[in-house]
Write a protein that holds these residues in place. Structure first.
Motif, PDB file in Angstrom:
ATOM      1  N   LYS A 142      68.418 -80.408  36.381  1.00 49.14           N
ATOM      2  CA  LYS A 142      67.291 -80.169  35.467  1.00 49.14           C
ATOM      3  C   LYS A 142      66.000 -80.592  36.149  1.00 49.14           C
ATOM      4  O   LYS A 142      65.460 -81.661  35.887  1.00 49.14           O
ATOM      5  N   GLY A 143      65.532 -79.734  37.020  1.00 55.33           N
ATOM      6  CA  GLY A 143      64.315 -80.028  37.756  1.00 55.33           C
ATOM      7  C   GLY A 143      64.184 -79.126  38.964  1.00 55.33           C
ATOM      8  O   GLY A 143      64.891 -78.122  39.103  1.00 55.33           O
ATOM      9  N   LYS A 144      63.293 -79.517  39.875  1.00 63.68           N
ATOM     10  CA  LYS A 144      63.056 -78.767  41.098  1.00 63.68           C
ATOM     11  C   LYS A 144      62.766 -79.732  42.239  1.00 63.68           C
ATOM     12  O   LYS A 144      62.389 -80.880  42.023  1.00 63.68           O
ATOM     13  N   PHE A 145      62.935 -79.216  43.435  1.00 62.22           N
ATOM     14  CA  PHE A 145      62.513 -79.943  44.621  1.00 62.22           C
ATOM     15  C   PHE A 145      61.222 -79.320  45.144  1.00 62.22           C
ATOM     16  O   PHE A 145      61.047 -78.102  45.098  1.00 62.22           O
ATOM     17  N   LEU A 146      60.353 -80.177  45.637  1.00 61.77           N
ATOM     18  CA  LEU A 146      59.081 -79.736  46.191  1.00 61.77           C
ATOM     19  C   LEU A 146      58.977 -80.193  47.635  1.00 61.77           C
ATOM     20  O   LEU A 146      59.521 -81.225  48.023  1.00 61.77           O
ATOM     21  N   GLU A 147      58.252 -79.418  48.426  1.00 62.66           N
ATOM     22  CA  GLU A 147      57.964 -79.797  49.802  1.00 62.66           C
ATOM     23  C   GLU A 147      56.461 -79.912  49.987  1.00 62.66           C
ATOM     24  O   GLU A 147      55.710 -78.995  49.634  1.00 62.66           O
ATOM     25  N   ASP A 148      56.015 -81.039  50.516  1.00 61.70           N
ATOM     26  CA  ASP A 148      54.599 -81.211  50.832  1.00 61.70           C
ATOM     27  C   ASP A 148      54.311 -80.525  52.158  1.00 61.70           C
ATOM     28  O   ASP A 148      54.956 -80.810  53.174  1.00 61.70           O
ATOM     29  N   VAL A 149      53.345 -79.610  52.144  1.00 56.12           N
ATOM     30  CA  VAL A 149      53.005 -78.848  53.348  1.00 56.12           C
ATOM     31  C   VAL A 149      51.497 -78.880  53.562  1.00 56.12           C
ATOM     32  O   VAL A 149      50.723 -79.219  52.653  1.00 56.12           O
ATOM     33  N   ILE A 150      51.080 -78.517  54.768  1.00 54.01           N
ATOM     34  CA  ILE A 150      49.662 -78.436  55.124  1.00 54.01           C
ATOM     35  C   ILE A 150      49.311 -76.967  55.370  1.00 54.01           C
ATOM     36  O   ILE A 150      50.018 -76.265  56.107  1.00 54.01           O
ATOM     37  N   LEU A 151      48.218 -76.519  54.758  1.00 51.74           N
ATOM     38  CA  LEU A 151      47.771 -75.139  54.910  1.00 51.74           C
ATOM     39  C   LEU A 151      46.454 -75.081  55.674  1.00 51.74           C
ATOM     40  O   LEU A 151      45.611 -75.975  55.558  1.00 51.74           O
ATOM     41  N   THR A 152      46.285 -74.012  56.406  1.00 48.95           N
ATOM     42  CA  THR A 152      44.999 -73.756  57.051  1.00 48.95           C
ATOM     43  C   THR A 152      44.116 -72.974  56.077  1.00 48.95           C
ATOM     44  O   THR A 152      44.578 -72.497  55.028  1.00 48.95           O
ATOM     45  N   ALA A 153      42.844 -72.870  56.413  1.00 51.32           N
ATOM     46  CA  ALA A 153      41.919 -72.115  55.563  1.00 51.32           C
ATOM     47  C   ALA A 153      42.365 -70.656  55.452  1.00 51.32           C
ATOM     48  O   ALA A 153      42.230 -70.026  54.394  1.00 51.32           O
ATOM     49  N   LYS A 154      42.914 -70.108  56.543  1.00 50.42           N
ATOM     50  CA  LYS A 154      43.374 -68.719  56.523  1.00 50.42           C
ATOM     51  C   LYS A 154      44.549 -68.559  55.560  1.00 50.42           C
ATOM     52  O   LYS A 154      44.606 -67.595  54.786  1.00 50.42           O
ATOM     53  N   GLU A 155      45.486 -69.487  55.613  1.00 58.04           N
ATOM     54  CA  GLU A 155      46.637 -69.426  54.701  1.00 58.04           C
ATOM     55  C   GLU A 155      46.187 -69.616  53.254  1.00 58.04           C
ATOM     56  O   GLU A 155      46.695 -68.943  52.342  1.00 58.04           O
ATOM     57  N   THR A 169      50.754 -76.016  44.074  1.00 61.84           N
ATOM     58  CA  THR A 169      49.516 -76.786  43.943  1.00 61.84           C
ATOM     59  C   THR A 169      48.828 -76.863  45.291  1.00 61.84           C
ATOM     60  O   THR A 169      49.470 -76.877  46.349  1.00 61.84           O
ATOM     61  N   ILE A 170      47.499 -76.914  45.261  1.00 62.65           N
ATOM     62  CA  ILE A 170      46.697 -77.011  46.482  1.00 62.65           C
ATOM     63  C   ILE A 170      45.540 -77.966  46.237  1.00 62.65           C
ATOM     64  O   ILE A 170      44.908 -77.953  45.170  1.00 62.65           O
ATOM     65  N   GLY A 171      45.251 -78.805  47.216  1.00 63.98           N
ATOM     66  CA  GLY A 171      44.096 -79.695  47.141  1.00 63.98           C
ATOM     67  C   GLY A 171      43.576 -79.977  48.533  1.00 63.98           C
ATOM     68  O   GLY A 171      44.307 -79.860  49.515  1.00 63.98           O
ATOM     69  N   ASN A 172      42.297 -80.324  48.637  1.00 66.52           N
ATOM     70  CA  ASN A 172      41.742 -80.683  49.938  1.00 66.52           C
ATOM     71  C   ASN A 172      40.552 -81.611  49.761  1.00 66.52           C
ATOM     72  O   ASN A 172      40.010 -81.765  48.665  1.00 66.52           O
ATOM     73  N   SER A 173      40.175 -82.250  50.856  1.00 71.87           N
ATOM     74  CA  SER A 173      39.005 -83.123  50.839  1.00 71.87           C
ATOM     75  C   SER A 173      37.753 -82.271  50.986  1.00 71.87           C
ATOM     76  O   SER A 173      37.775 -81.222  51.661  1.00 71.87           O
ATOM     77  N   PRO A 174      36.647 -82.688  50.376  1.00 77.42           N
ATOM     78  CA  PRO A 174      35.396 -81.904  50.472  1.00 77.42           C
ATOM     79  C   PRO A 174      34.989 -81.671  51.932  1.00 77.42           C
ATOM     80  O   PRO A 174      35.003 -82.588  52.742  1.00 77.42           O
ATOM     81  N   GLY A 175      34.679 -80.419  52.258  1.00 70.28           N
ATOM     82  CA  GLY A 175      34.238 -80.073  53.603  1.00 70.28           C
ATOM     83  C   GLY A 175      35.352 -79.895  54.609  1.00 70.28           C
ATOM     84  O   GLY A 175      35.095 -79.627  55.790  1.00 70.28           O
ATOM     85  N   SER A 176      36.609 -80.019  54.186  1.00 73.18           N
ATOM     86  CA  SER A 176      37.734 -79.889  55.108  1.00 73.18           C
ATOM     87  C   SER A 176      38.337 -78.502  55.017  1.00 73.18           C
ATOM     88  O   SER A 176      38.380 -77.896  53.958  1.00 73.18           O
ATOM     89  N   ASP A 177      38.778 -78.000  56.174  1.00 75.04           N
ATOM     90  CA  ASP A 177      39.467 -76.714  56.209  1.00 75.04           C
ATOM     91  C   ASP A 177      40.987 -76.869  56.175  1.00 75.04           C
ATOM     92  O   ASP A 177      41.717 -75.902  56.329  1.00 75.04           O
ATOM     93  N   ILE A 178      41.446 -78.098  55.985  1.00 73.37           N
ATOM     94  CA  ILE A 178      42.866 -78.381  55.893  1.00 73.37           C
ATOM     95  C   ILE A 178      43.212 -78.661  54.439  1.00 73.37           C
ATOM     96  O   ILE A 178      42.557 -79.460  53.774  1.00 73.37           O
ATOM     97  N   TYR A 179      44.256 -78.010  53.954  1.00 73.81           N
ATOM     98  CA  TYR A 179      44.627 -78.123  52.544  1.00 73.81           C
ATOM     99  C   TYR A 179      46.033 -78.740  52.419  1.00 73.81           C
ATOM    100  O   TYR A 179      46.959 -78.344  53.121  1.00 73.81           O
ATOM    101  N   SER A 180      46.138 -79.695  51.511  1.00 76.73           N
ATOM    102  CA  SER A 180      47.437 -80.257  51.172  1.00 76.73           C
ATOM    103  C   SER A 180      48.025 -79.431  50.037  1.00 76.73           C
ATOM    104  O   SER A 180      47.360 -79.220  49.020  1.00 76.73           O
ATOM    105  N   ALA A 181      49.257 -78.996  50.187  1.00 79.46           N
ATOM    106  CA  ALA A 181      49.851 -78.110  49.190  1.00 79.46           C
ATOM    107  C   ALA A 181      51.268 -78.551  48.869  1.00 79.46           C
ATOM    108  O   ALA A 181      51.887 -79.336  49.589  1.00 79.46           O
ATOM    109  N   THR A 182      51.753 -78.034  47.759  1.00 79.16           N
ATOM    110  CA  THR A 182      53.115 -78.311  47.311  1.00 79.16           C
ATOM    111  C   THR A 182      53.860 -76.992  47.181  1.00 79.16           C
ATOM    112  O   THR A 182      53.386 -76.061  46.526  1.00 79.16           O
TER     113      THR A 182
END
Length: 254
Positions: A142-155, A169-182
């Motif tokens: 009863k649930g899911k597994f998630l993987e933390d990944v890093i995305l580029t601006a192009k992705e 989900t996607i989040g990033n720091s202001p001014g960064s082209d690197i995105y933390s995603a789930t």
């Protein structure tokens, strides 16, 4: 009375051939009965020994290297990330291990690529240690597994690719082209034993709409060894109270 003459008379009496044959037959019957009884006792002893050995193989846990009983030949460690960024780890056992649920933001939810409604993020990762292990398969009922990944601006800009990769989900720091995603990888996944550190897998669990989880959430862990054999251990997930306000869940081995 002359006892010597009586004794001499008794000794002079000859036993008939019929009587001799009857005595021999009775003697043989007695010997066979004794032999059968001995064989039966030996068979019972062998059967008892086999039964004890079978009970040990099926019903009693194996010994570990320290000579202690254990339910499996591998150990499961749970890692949890707290709000201050510190990571705690606990080796799971039959006793409850309690973990505080992180309240860190996971960025925006990509509604088109996944549904995170009705799920509680745990930020708890699992790791296996043991010998001669080839791979590990986890399954949650009863649930899911998630993987933390890093995305580029192009992705990040490629919405179709995000959809195909099940980025939720996607989040990033202001001014960064690197995105933390789930990334949603479903209710089961398999990882090679020597590649566990290459990935960051955590799990989310279903709740009833009022942030209360079910009582029968189980994570099944199946270990495949290099010799082809496998072994299973179940993890029971429970909530420490009937409200997520406690911000904690417990894990223990079944």
């Amino acid at each position: 009375m002359n006892f010597d003459k009586i004794k001499e008379a008794v000794n002079s009496i000859e036993m008939s051939k019929t009587m001799k044959n009857r005595l021999k037959e009775n003697s043989n019957i007695i010997k066979k009965k004794k032999s059968g009884q001995l064989n039966f006792k030996r068979w019972i002893s062998v059967a008892c020994a086999f039964g004890i050995l079978l009970s040990i193989m099926i019903g009693i846990p194996l010994f570990n290297k320290n000579g202690n009983f254990q339910g499996a030949n591998f150990a499961i460690t749970a890692y949890a990330l707290s709000n201050d960024g510190n990571q705690s780890n606990t080796k799971l056992s039959s006793d409850k291990a309690t973990f505080e649920l992180s309240t860190e933001t996971r960025g925006i939810t990509i509604d088109r690529t996944g549904d995170t409604g009705g799920l509680i993020f745990t930020n708890i990762m699992l790791n296996i240690s043991g010998e001669h292990i080839d791979s590990i398969t986890y399954t949650i009922n009863k649930g899911k597994f998630l993987e933390d990944v890093i995305l580029t601006a192009k992705e990040y800009a490629d919405k179709d690719w995000l959809l195909s990769e099940k980025i939720v989900t996607i989040g990033n720091s202001p001014g960064s082209d690197i995105y933390s995603a789930t990334k949603d990888i479903g209710n089961t996944y398999t990882v090679k034993y020597n590649e566990q550190d290459k990935y960051k897998y955590s799990f989310v669990i279903h709740h009833d709409g009022n942030l209360v989880i079910d009582d029968d959430i189980i994570i099944k862990v199946i270990i495949k060894y290099t010799d082809g054999k496998s072994e299973q251990q179940d993890i029971i997930v429970t909530q420490e109270s009937n409200s997520i306000e406690s911000k904690s869940i417990s894990l223990k081995l079944n």
